[in-house]
Design a protein around this motif. Structure first.
Motif, PDB file in Angstrom:
ATOM      1  N   CYS A 171     -23.826 -17.986  35.742  1.00  0.00           N
ATOM      2  CA  CYS A 171     -24.164 -19.001  34.734  1.00  0.00           C
ATOM      3  C   CYS A 171     -22.991 -19.960  34.554  1.00  0.00           C
ATOM      4  CB  CYS A 171     -24.490 -18.320  33.400  1.00  0.00           C
ATOM      5  SG  CYS A 171     -25.961 -17.261  33.466  1.00  0.00           S
ATOM      6  N   PRO A 172     -23.237 -21.124  33.976  1.00  0.00           N
ATOM      7  CA  PRO A 172     -22.136 -22.073  33.750  1.00  0.00           C
ATOM      8  C   PRO A 172     -20.977 -21.445  32.976  1.00  0.00           C
ATOM      9  CG  PRO A 172     -24.247 -23.151  33.376  1.00  0.00           C
ATOM     10  CD  PRO A 172     -24.548 -21.694  33.584  1.00  0.00           C
ATOM     11  N   ALA A 173     -19.768 -21.810  33.366  1.00  0.00           N
ATOM     12  CA  ALA A 173     -18.567 -21.261  32.746  1.00  0.00           C
ATOM     13  C   ALA A 173     -18.548 -21.523  31.247  1.00  0.00           C
ATOM     14  CB  ALA A 173     -17.323 -21.864  33.394  1.00  0.00           C
ATOM     15  N   ARG A 180     -26.416 -17.794  28.133  1.00  0.00           N
ATOM     16  CA  ARG A 180     -26.763 -17.286  29.463  1.00  0.00           C
ATOM     17  C   ARG A 180     -28.226 -16.867  29.512  1.00  0.00           C
ATOM     18  NH1 ARG A 180     -21.731 -14.677  28.860  1.00  0.00           N
ATOM     19  NH2 ARG A 180     -22.735 -12.633  28.593  1.00  0.00           N
ATOM     20  N   THR A 181     -28.678 -16.238  28.437  1.00  0.00           N
ATOM     21  CA  THR A 181     -30.091 -15.836  28.364  1.00  0.00           C
ATOM     22  C   THR A 181     -31.003 -17.057  28.455  1.00  0.00           C
ATOM     23  OG1 THR A 181     -29.633 -13.828  27.075  1.00  0.00           O
ATOM     24  CG2 THR A 181     -31.831 -14.776  26.865  1.00  0.00           C
ATOM     25  N   ASP A 182     -30.722 -18.067  27.670  1.00  0.00           N
ATOM     26  CA  ASP A 182     -31.545 -19.282  27.675  1.00  0.00           C
ATOM     27  C   ASP A 182     -31.501 -19.977  29.032  1.00  0.00           C
ATOM     28  OD1 ASP A 182     -32.298 -18.922  25.038  1.00  0.00           O
ATOM     29  OD2 ASP A 182     -30.673 -20.168  24.244  1.00  0.00           O
ATOM     30  N   TYR A 183     -30.325 -20.031  29.606  1.00  0.00           N
ATOM     31  CA  TYR A 183     -30.156 -20.701  30.904  1.00  0.00           C
ATOM     32  C   TYR A 183     -31.018 -20.040  31.975  1.00  0.00           C
ATOM     33  CZ  TYR A 183     -27.900 -22.091  35.295  1.00  0.00           C
ATOM     34  OH  TYR A 183     -27.652 -22.545  36.569  1.00  0.00           O
ATOM     35  N   CYS A 184     -30.987 -18.727  32.053  1.00  0.00           N
ATOM     36  CA  CYS A 184     -31.725 -18.017  33.102  1.00  0.00           C
ATOM     37  C   CYS A 184     -33.231 -18.053  32.861  1.00  0.00           C
ATOM     38  CB  CYS A 184     -31.231 -16.583  33.213  1.00  0.00           C
ATOM     39  SG  CYS A 184     -29.529 -16.453  33.813  1.00  0.00           S
ATOM     40  N   LEU A 185     -33.636 -17.982  31.604  1.00  0.00           N
ATOM     41  CA  LEU A 185     -35.068 -18.098  31.307  1.00  0.00           C
ATOM     42  C   LEU A 185     -35.572 -19.494  31.657  1.00  0.00           C
ATOM     43  CD1 LEU A 185     -35.216 -16.203  27.895  1.00  0.00           C
ATOM     44  CD2 LEU A 185     -36.152 -15.422  30.095  1.00  0.00           C
ATOM     45  N   PRO A 218     -27.837  -7.156  30.514  1.00  0.00           N
ATOM     46  CA  PRO A 218     -28.370  -8.387  29.912  1.00  0.00           C
ATOM     47  C   PRO A 218     -28.682  -8.178  28.443  1.00  0.00           C
ATOM     48  CG  PRO A 218     -30.120  -7.225  31.028  1.00  0.00           C
ATOM     49  CD  PRO A 218     -28.875  -6.408  31.237  1.00  0.00           C
ATOM     50  N   SER A 219     -29.018  -9.249  27.765  1.00  0.00           N
ATOM     51  CA  SER A 219     -29.434  -9.132  26.370  1.00  0.00           C
ATOM     52  C   SER A 219     -30.841  -8.532  26.298  1.00  0.00           C
ATOM     53  CB  SER A 219     -29.434 -10.504  25.693  1.00  0.00           C
ATOM     54  OG  SER A 219     -30.460 -11.330  26.229  1.00  0.00           O
ATOM     55  N   LYS A 220     -31.129  -7.896  25.189  1.00  0.00           N
ATOM     56  CA  LYS A 220     -32.461  -7.340  24.977  1.00  0.00           C
ATOM     57  C   LYS A 220     -33.500  -8.454  25.010  1.00  0.00           C
ATOM     58  CE  LYS A 220     -34.921  -4.266  21.778  1.00  0.00           C
ATOM     59  NZ  LYS A 220     -34.770  -3.428  20.549  1.00  0.00           N
ATOM     60  N   ARG A 221     -33.150  -9.598  24.456  1.00  0.00           N
ATOM     61  CA  ARG A 221     -34.082 -10.725  24.432  1.00  0.00           C
ATOM     62  C   ARG A 221     -34.448 -11.174  25.837  1.00  0.00           C
ATOM     63  NH1 ARG A 221     -33.605 -16.475  23.998  1.00  0.00           N
ATOM     64  NH2 ARG A 221     -31.330 -16.373  23.841  1.00  0.00           N
ATOM     65  N   PHE A 222     -33.485 -11.134  26.747  1.00  0.00           N
ATOM     66  CA  PHE A 222     -33.765 -11.568  28.112  1.00  0.00           C
ATOM     67  C   PHE A 222     -34.837 -10.695  28.756  1.00  0.00           C
ATOM     68  CE2 PHE A 222     -32.891 -11.393  32.724  1.00  0.00           C
ATOM     69  CZ  PHE A 222     -33.113 -12.729  33.025  1.00  0.00           C
ATOM     70  N   GLN A 224     -37.010  -8.777  27.325  1.00  0.00           N
ATOM     71  CA  GLN A 224     -38.289  -8.903  26.622  1.00  0.00           C
ATOM     72  C   GLN A 224     -38.977 -10.232  26.933  1.00  0.00           C
ATOM     73  OE1 GLN A 224     -37.515  -8.044  22.466  1.00  0.00           O
ATOM     74  NE2 GLN A 224     -37.644  -5.843  22.829  1.00  0.00           N
ATOM     75  N   GLU A 225     -38.207 -11.288  27.110  1.00  0.00           N
ATOM     76  CA  GLU A 225     -38.806 -12.586  27.467  1.00  0.00           C
ATOM     77  C   GLU A 225     -39.359 -12.562  28.893  1.00  0.00           C
ATOM     78  OE1 GLU A 225     -39.476 -15.288  25.889  1.00  0.00           O
ATOM     79  OE2 GLU A 225     -38.428 -15.080  23.980  1.00  0.00           O
ATOM     80  N   ILE A 226     -38.697 -11.868  29.795  1.00  0.00           N
ATOM     81  CA  ILE A 226     -39.235 -11.714  31.151  1.00  0.00           C
ATOM     82  C   ILE A 226     -40.552 -10.954  31.089  1.00  0.00           C
ATOM     83  CG2 ILE A 226     -38.882 -10.615  33.394  1.00  0.00           C
ATOM     84  CD1 ILE A 226     -37.176 -13.083  33.073  1.00  0.00           C
ATOM     85  N   ARG A 227     -40.569  -9.888  30.306  1.00  0.00           N
ATOM     86  CA  ARG A 227     -41.798  -9.104  30.139  1.00  0.00           C
ATOM     87  C   ARG A 227     -42.917  -9.978  29.563  1.00  0.00           C
ATOM     88  NH1 ARG A 227     -44.910  -4.777  31.592  1.00  0.00           N
ATOM     89  NH2 ARG A 227     -45.765  -6.728  32.334  1.00  0.00           N
TER      90      ARG A 227
END
Length: 426
Positions: A171-173, A180-185, A218-222, A224-227
């Motif tokens: 992810c971006p520095a 990071r979660t938002d970026y990857c989603l 990863p974050s729990k939100r990440f 769960q958002e993938i799911r």
């Protein structure tokens, strides 16, 4: 007897981390042919969950070999394997009650990809940069932890797309966890928009905690958002729990930390305590589309492996292994954080349970793979076995037995501390 005496007979494709020739193992220790003993914090790469030569496993294996070695699970059924299937189904999260046995992690991944395509009738698979799923063609095609695994083997299995995992390296520095979660989603949503329509995607495959990629949580939100995206678009979620599962994170399966149940789950490594075994778990509905003959195996569901696997599950219950993992994981992480304060080259300590790692960096923040190599070599000289991970080989991962003792942890930490000191002050 030296390794070099036998080297001409071995393919160089299998890279060797050491030249040791090991004759025996007991608990957390290995002994070589010269009688030297080593503290083993690799344990077959997280395979020997109860250490070397655990009495309950040895007894179960010997007892089964006296009855039957193999007759092919394609032809007949074995009491041990049938019982193992039932117990795995009872312990697995959600409705993952249907089991297909395989021999190793990569084979299970290949099967899971086939199952996803068979059920959805869709072609595409989405995987993650930083992932490691194995070296067979299917598993290699969804592996993104290092270009060396794919070198010379193109073309891969088709219709595989990669997005970044929310690690600092990808992810971006300067991004924090939420960014990071938002970026990857967002990268996943952009993939759906520009490259592959979600209704063409059979599955998203991911490690709930990346192993080879650097023990990244990863974050729990990440998760769960993938799911949620999978459910929204009718995409199957495949969770690769081959390294993160079977108690290593303090839960039986890492996905339980994130309150997510996949559609397909692969397990392996620790399942049989040191024997080659893996499994694909899914729902009865999904497995029903895998009609007879569409997948198979000669040795999968082996009765000796199943006997060992039952002994592992028994020991988990009787010795309260998960409680030990949680307690010793907290202890080990605290000690590693103390080392981080002592040595500025340790830039991060991360992980869950006993799936822990330390990251090494130079003063400018660049990955210190060269330093790690020197420290690991010195640890070997001091009779401690360790393994690296991360694309730059700059992360030390700890894969102790799940029943490791405080005494053994302290011994290993002492050797690690001394090795850092010897390398940095040489």
């Amino acid at each position: 007897m030296k390794f070099t005496d036998y080297q001409p007979y071995l393919s160089p494709a299998l890279a060797k981390a050491t030249d040791l020739i090991i004759e025996s193992g007991h608990g957390c220790y290995l002994t070589d042919v010269a009688g030297s003993r080593y503290l083993d914090f690799v344990q077959g790469i997280a395979v020997n969950c109860l250490g070397h030569g655990h009495p309950a496993l040895v007894y179960a294996i010997k007892k089964q070999t006296e009855k039957l070695i193999d007759a092919s699970f394609n032809l007949v059924n074995y009491p041990t394997t049938l019982e193992l299937a039932r117990r795995l189904a009872e312990r697995a999260p959600g409705n993952l009650s249907s089991v297909f046995f395989s021999n190793g992690g990569a084979e299970a991944i290949d099967g899971a990809l086939k199952l996803a395509r068979a059920y959805t009738k869709r072609p595409a698979i989405i995987a993650f940069k930083g992932s490691f799923h194995g070296r067979t063609f299917g598993a290699m095609s969804v592996t993104g932890s290092n270009a060396k695994y794919r070198y010379d083997y193109e073309p891969m299995v088709g219709s595989v797309y990669f997005i970044p995992y929310p690690s600092k390296d990808l992810c971006p520095a300067g991004f924090d966890e939420a960014q990071r979660t938002d970026y990857c989603l967002n990268e996943l949503d952009q993939l759906f928009r520009y490259l592959v329509a979600p209704e063409q995607v059979a599955a998203i495959i991911m490690e709930p905690v990346q192993g080879e990629g650097g023990y990244v949580v990863p974050s729990k939100r990440f998760i769960q958002e993938i799911r949620a995206r999978c459910i929204r678009h009718g995409i199957l979620l495949i969770l690769d729990e081959i390294q993160s599962g079977y108690g290593r994170t303090g839960e039986m399966f890492a996905c339980e930390h994130f309150d997510v149940v996949p559609d397909i789950m692969t397990i392996g490594k620790a399942i049989a305590g040191g024997l080659p075994m893996s499994a694909i778990l899914s729902t009865e509905e999904i497995m029903a589309e895998w009609h007879p003959g569409r997948h198979g195996t000669t040795f999968g569901g082996h009765p000796i492996c199943a006997a060992a696997a039952l002994a592992v599950l028994n020991e988990f219950e009787q010795a309260h292994i998960l409680d030990q993992v949680i307690e010793n994981g907290v202890y080990l992480k605290r000690k590693l954080l103390e080392l981080k304060k002592k040595y500025s080259c340790i830039s991060d300590v991360r992980g869950l349970g006993l799936m822990l790692a330390i990251e090494l960096s130079h003063e400018d923040g660049s990955p210190a793979g060269d330093l790690l190599a020197a420290v690991r070599k010195q640890c070997l000289n001091n009779h401690l076995l360790l393994l690296s991970c991360g694309v730059f080989d700059h992360v030390i991962r700890f894969a102790t037995p799940l029943n490791v003792t405080r005494t053994e942890l302290d011994e290993g930490l002492s050797i690690l501390d001394r090795s850092f000191d010897e390398v940095l002050n040489a």
